[in-house]
Design a protein around this motif. Structure first.
Motif, PDB file in Angstrom:
ATOM      1  N   GLY A  93      -8.853  10.336 -10.545  1.00 57.27           N
ATOM      2  CA  GLY A  93      -7.778  11.101  -9.920  1.00 57.27           C
ATOM      3  C   GLY A  93      -7.813  10.996  -8.401  1.00 57.27           C
ATOM      4  O   GLY A  93      -6.766  10.871  -7.748  1.00 57.27           O
ATOM      5  N   PHE A  94      -9.008  11.021  -7.842  1.00 53.68           N
ATOM      6  CA  PHE A  94      -9.171  10.890  -6.390  1.00 53.68           C
ATOM      7  C   PHE A  94      -8.718   9.495  -5.942  1.00 53.68           C
ATOM      8  O   PHE A  94      -8.061   9.341  -4.900  1.00 53.68           O
ATOM      9  CB  PHE A  94     -10.634  11.131  -6.022  1.00 53.68           C
ATOM     10  N   SER A  95      -9.062   8.476  -6.736  1.00 53.46           N
ATOM     11  CA  SER A  95      -8.675   7.106  -6.402  1.00 53.46           C
ATOM     12  C   SER A  95      -7.152   6.956  -6.382  1.00 53.46           C
ATOM     13  O   SER A  95      -6.583   6.320  -5.481  1.00 53.46           O
ATOM     14  CB  SER A  95      -9.289   6.139  -7.419  1.00 53.46           C
ATOM     15  N   LYS A  96      -6.485   7.556  -7.365  1.00 48.54           N
ATOM     16  CA  LYS A  96      -5.017   7.489  -7.422  1.00 48.54           C
ATOM     17  C   LYS A  96      -4.402   8.195  -6.213  1.00 48.54           C
ATOM     18  O   LYS A  96      -3.429   7.705  -5.626  1.00 48.54           O
ATOM     19  CB  LYS A  96      -4.531   8.137  -8.716  1.00 48.54           C
ATOM     20  N   TRP A  97      -4.997   9.331  -5.813  1.00 46.42           N
ATOM     21  CA  TRP A  97      -4.493  10.068  -4.643  1.00 46.42           C
ATOM     22  C   TRP A  97      -4.684   9.241  -3.375  1.00 46.42           C
ATOM     23  O   TRP A  97      -3.810   9.214  -2.501  1.00 46.42           O
ATOM     24  CB  TRP A  97      -5.237  11.400  -4.555  1.00 46.42           C
ATOM     25  N   LEU A  98      -5.821   8.555  -3.259  1.00 50.78           N
ATOM     26  CA  LEU A  98      -6.069   7.697  -2.090  1.00 50.78           C
ATOM     27  C   LEU A  98      -5.022   6.593  -2.008  1.00 50.78           C
ATOM     28  O   LEU A  98      -4.503   6.284  -0.927  1.00 50.78           O
ATOM     29  CB  LEU A  98      -7.473   7.088  -2.174  1.00 50.78           C
ATOM     30  N   GLU A  99      -4.703   5.992  -3.156  1.00 56.41           N
ATOM     31  CA  GLU A  99      -3.691   4.927  -3.199  1.00 56.41           C
ATOM     32  C   GLU A  99      -2.334   5.464  -2.744  1.00 56.41           C
ATOM     33  O   GLU A  99      -1.633   4.824  -1.951  1.00 56.41           O
ATOM     34  CB  GLU A  99      -3.600   4.388  -4.633  1.00 56.41           C
ATOM     35  N   HIS A 100      -1.980   6.653  -3.238  1.00 56.11           N
ATOM     36  CA  HIS A 100      -0.687   7.250  -2.896  1.00 56.11           C
ATOM     37  C   HIS A 100      -0.600   7.563  -1.406  1.00 56.11           C
ATOM     38  O   HIS A 100       0.496   7.489  -0.810  1.00 56.11           O
ATOM     39  CB  HIS A 100      -0.481   8.522  -3.717  1.00 56.11           C
ATOM     40  N   ASN A 101      -1.739   7.897  -0.780  1.00 53.38           N
ATOM     41  CA  ASN A 101      -1.742   8.263   0.640  1.00 53.38           C
ATOM     42  C   ASN A 101      -2.143   7.113   1.557  1.00 53.38           C
ATOM     43  O   ASN A 101      -2.334   7.315   2.761  1.00 53.38           O
ATOM     44  CB  ASN A 101      -2.686   9.452   0.872  1.00 53.38           C
ATOM     45  N   GLY A 102      -2.265   5.928   0.988  1.00 54.44           N
ATOM     46  CA  GLY A 102      -2.535   4.741   1.801  1.00 54.44           C
ATOM     47  C   GLY A 102      -3.918   4.722   2.434  1.00 54.44           C
ATOM     48  O   GLY A 102      -4.079   4.179   3.537  1.00 54.44           O
ATOM     49  N   VAL A 103      -4.909   5.270   1.760  1.00 51.46           N
ATOM     50  CA  VAL A 103      -6.279   5.304   2.301  1.00 51.46           C
ATOM     51  C   VAL A 103      -7.102   4.218   1.619  1.00 51.46           C
ATOM     52  O   VAL A 103      -7.285   4.242   0.396  1.00 51.46           O
ATOM     53  CB  VAL A 103      -6.940   6.681   2.075  1.00 51.46           C
ATOM     54  N   GLY A 104      -7.596   3.270   2.400  1.00 53.37           N
ATOM     55  CA  GLY A 104      -8.418   2.190   1.859  1.00 53.37           C
ATOM     56  C   GLY A 104      -9.870   2.610   1.695  1.00 53.37           C
ATOM     57  O   GLY A 104     -10.292   3.653   2.201  1.00 53.37           O
ATOM     58  N   ILE A 105     -10.634   1.777   1.006  1.00 56.05           N
ATOM     59  CA  ILE A 105     -12.023   2.106   0.692  1.00 56.05           C
ATOM     60  C   ILE A 105     -12.871   2.271   1.948  1.00 56.05           C
ATOM     61  O   ILE A 105     -13.805   3.086   1.989  1.00 56.05           O
ATOM     62  CB  ILE A 105     -12.628   1.012  -0.243  1.00 56.05           C
ATOM     63  N   ARG A 106     -12.578   1.516   3.002  1.00 51.38           N
ATOM     64  CA  ARG A 106     -13.379   1.588   4.227  1.00 51.38           C
ATOM     65  C   ARG A 106     -12.946   2.728   5.134  1.00 51.38           C
ATOM     66  O   ARG A 106     -13.553   2.937   6.198  1.00 51.38           O
ATOM     67  CB  ARG A 106     -13.288   0.269   5.006  1.00 51.38           C
ATOM     68  N   ARG A 107     -11.925   3.466   4.728  1.00 46.78           N
ATOM     69  CA  ARG A 107     -11.441   4.565   5.574  1.00 46.78           C
ATOM     70  C   ARG A 107     -11.710   5.939   4.960  1.00 46.78           C
ATOM     71  O   ARG A 107     -11.301   6.952   5.522  1.00 46.78           O
ATOM     72  CB  ARG A 107      -9.931   4.399   5.812  1.00 46.78           C
ATOM     73  N   ILE A 108     -12.386   5.980   3.820  1.00 51.60           N
ATOM     74  CA  ILE A 108     -12.617   7.261   3.138  1.00 51.60           C
ATOM     75  C   ILE A 108     -13.557   8.131   3.965  1.00 51.60           C
ATOM     76  O   ILE A 108     -14.627   7.697   4.406  1.00 51.60           O
ATOM     77  CB  ILE A 108     -13.217   7.035   1.733  1.00 51.60           C
ATOM     78  N   ARG A 109     -13.157   9.372   4.176  1.00 49.60           N
ATOM     79  CA  ARG A 109     -13.938  10.330   4.942  1.00 49.60           C
ATOM     80  C   ARG A 109     -14.023  11.653   4.177  1.00 49.60           C
ATOM     81  O   ARG A 109     -13.293  11.866   3.202  1.00 49.60           O
ATOM     82  CB  ARG A 109     -13.297  10.594   6.319  1.00 49.60           C
ATOM     83  N   ALA A 110     -14.877  12.537   4.646  1.00 48.97           N
ATOM     84  CA  ALA A 110     -15.049  13.842   3.995  1.00 48.97           C
ATOM     85  C   ALA A 110     -13.758  14.646   4.023  1.00 48.97           C
ATOM     86  O   ALA A 110     -13.475  15.415   3.095  1.00 48.97           O
ATOM     87  CB  ALA A 110     -16.180  14.617   4.675  1.00 48.97           C
ATOM     88  N   GLU A 111     -12.950  14.465   5.079  1.00 50.98           N
ATOM     89  CA  GLU A 111     -11.701  15.237   5.152  1.00 50.98           C
ATOM     90  C   GLU A 111     -10.718  14.830   4.049  1.00 50.98           C
ATOM     91  O   GLU A 111      -9.866  15.627   3.654  1.00 50.98           O
ATOM     92  CB  GLU A 111     -11.040  15.098   6.530  1.00 50.98           C
ATOM     93  N   HIS A 112     -10.845  13.600   3.542  1.00 47.52           N
ATOM     94  CA  HIS A 112      -9.981  13.192   2.436  1.00 47.52           C
ATOM     95  C   HIS A 112     -10.357  13.933   1.158  1.00 47.52           C
ATOM     96  O   HIS A 112      -9.484  14.279   0.345  1.00 47.52           O
ATOM     97  CB  HIS A 112     -10.085  11.679   2.219  1.00 47.52           C
TER      98      HIS A 112
END
Length: 412
Positions: free
Chosen positions: A49-68
């Motif tokens: 579910g988190f991965s799908k949300w990252l995709e929807h918000n345009g967040v790549g694997i190298r940009r993941i942060r605690a605020e996400h």
């Protein structure tokens, strides 16, 4: 169409997003920590579910942060009533990604840190790298030094060259009477340590450490509270060694009782520290030194029984592991104290305290009764300073009466 991630985790539909290539390895990592199949499925679904949300918000694997993670949890709370451990799962997911260099480590922004915190950071580095102090000592010192800096500089610039003896005396006088003698002594030790550090850096010209007053503290006011030998025997006999947890707890209690180890030393014990051929243990003391002790037969037998028929499968090298997932070593000495407290309660034993240190006192006082010298006791206990052992030279009134010489002339 269902999607197989792991033999215990199947998703209702194919996952999406930047985490898809890593879901299987994450599931294996979770499984290795001893989680049940039900927990594993829940964690994999949360990660998907988190991965799908990252995709929807345009967040790549190298940009993941605690605020996400925080933002996703807020989004998820609007859909699901129960958090169902989502925060813990995503925190462990971040740890997994970072430890495997998949996602970058979080970089703390120094511009957000106050001058006081930056000063403390340098001081802690000095304590670790130059003074080689134990983490417990550093944890004790830092809050006192922080409070001192806040009183002197508030939230402004930290200018250590502006400190004077009056600042030191005012701080000690204001706080000492609110603290117990032991804590007050810790406070003055922390101040002396920090002011010596400031002097070494050249930030303070005067020897302000000498201006720290001595807090009156009666040395060793109490007789050590030691568990009685018969209480120890009853406690050990009460442990149910038919279970894995019972075998673990029995081995822990034997180490405390037979060798007088500190709780932290039991926690830090690793598989490589046991020399089965020579019959000895290497103990990692809180001062960073290693002390080699003989391994009594009954202690070795208890540890071996736990390792063969009780210790969960794990890559962790600690001897004693948690019984519940995540399967890893104990995080602190509080876990050993909990083993002692729960065991005493189950056995119905009214011990002097509920902690682990009473076994150390019991071990030392029993040696003293059997004629061991203070030097011998200090060597086995791993004391660096002879004064640490002199507490066991104190005797209680009952023992003193047995040695008293009769009054001349007898009773009247």
């Amino acid at each position: 169409m269902k999607y197989l991630v792991h033999h215990d985790a199947v998703l209702a539909q194919p996952p999406e997003g930047p985490l898809v290539p890593y879901l299987e390895s994450f599931a294996v990592w979770v499984s290795e920590q001893g989680y049940t199949a039900c927990s594993l499925r829940s964690k994999v679904r949360t990660a998907a579910g988190f991965s799908k949300w990252l995709e929807h918000n345009g967040v790549g694997i190298r940009r993941i942060r605690a605020e996400h993670v925080t933002a996703y949890l807020r989004y998820r709370a609007r859909i699901y009533r129960s958090k169902n451990g989502a925060q813990t799962t995503l925190e462990s997911l971040l740890h997994f990604l970072r430890s495997n260099q998949i996602a970058p480590a979080e970089q703390a922004s120094e511009r957000l840190r106050s001058p006081i915190e930056l000063c403390l950071q340098d001081y802690v580095t000095y304590l670790r790298e130059v003074r080689a102090l134990a983490e417990g000592t550093i944890i004790t010192y830092v809050p006192f030094v922080r409070a001192f800096l806040v009183e002197c500089f508030r939230d402004g610039k930290v200018t250590l060259s502006c400190l004077c003896a009056r600042d030191v005396l005012r701080f000690v006088r204001h706080h000492a009477h609110h603290l117990r003698p032991g804590r007050a002594k810790n406070m003055t030790n922390a101040l002396r340590s920090f002011l010596r550090y400031a002097s070494c850096r050249g930030d303070v010209a005067l020897d302000l450490a000498a201006a720290v007053p001595v807090v009156p503290n009666w040395s060793m006011p109490d007789i050590p509270r030691a568990i009685a030998p018969d209480q120890t025997r009853r406690l050990l006999a009460s442990i149910d060694r038919r279970t894995a947890v019972g075998r673990r707890d029995y081995a822990i209690l034997l180490l405390l009782a037979r060798l007088g180890l500190r709780a932290g030393e039991v926690v830090a014990l690793e598989l490589e520290d046991i020399d089965w051929t020579e019959g000895c243990l290497t103990i990692r003391s809180c001062n960073g030194l290693h002390n080699e002790l003989p391994l009594p037969t009954d202690v070795g037998t208890a540890i071996a029984a736990y390792l063969r028929n009780g210790r969960p499968s794990s890559s962790c090298r600690r001897v004693f592991l948690r019984a519940r997932a995540p399967i890893t070593g104990f995080t602190s000495s509080a876990a050993v104290a909990n083993v002692v407290r729960h065991s005493l309660r189950r056995a119905g034993i009214d011990a002097p305290t509920g902690g682990a240190h009473q076994f150390r006192h019991g071990f030392a006082t029993d040696m003293l009764r059997h004629g061991a010298s203070l030097d011998e006791i200090g060597q086995l206990l791993g004391h660096n300073c002879p004064q640490s052992t002199t507490i066991y030279a104190k005797v209680d009134i009952k023992a003193l009466r047995k040695l008293a010489v009769p009054w001349p002339g007898g009773k009247r």
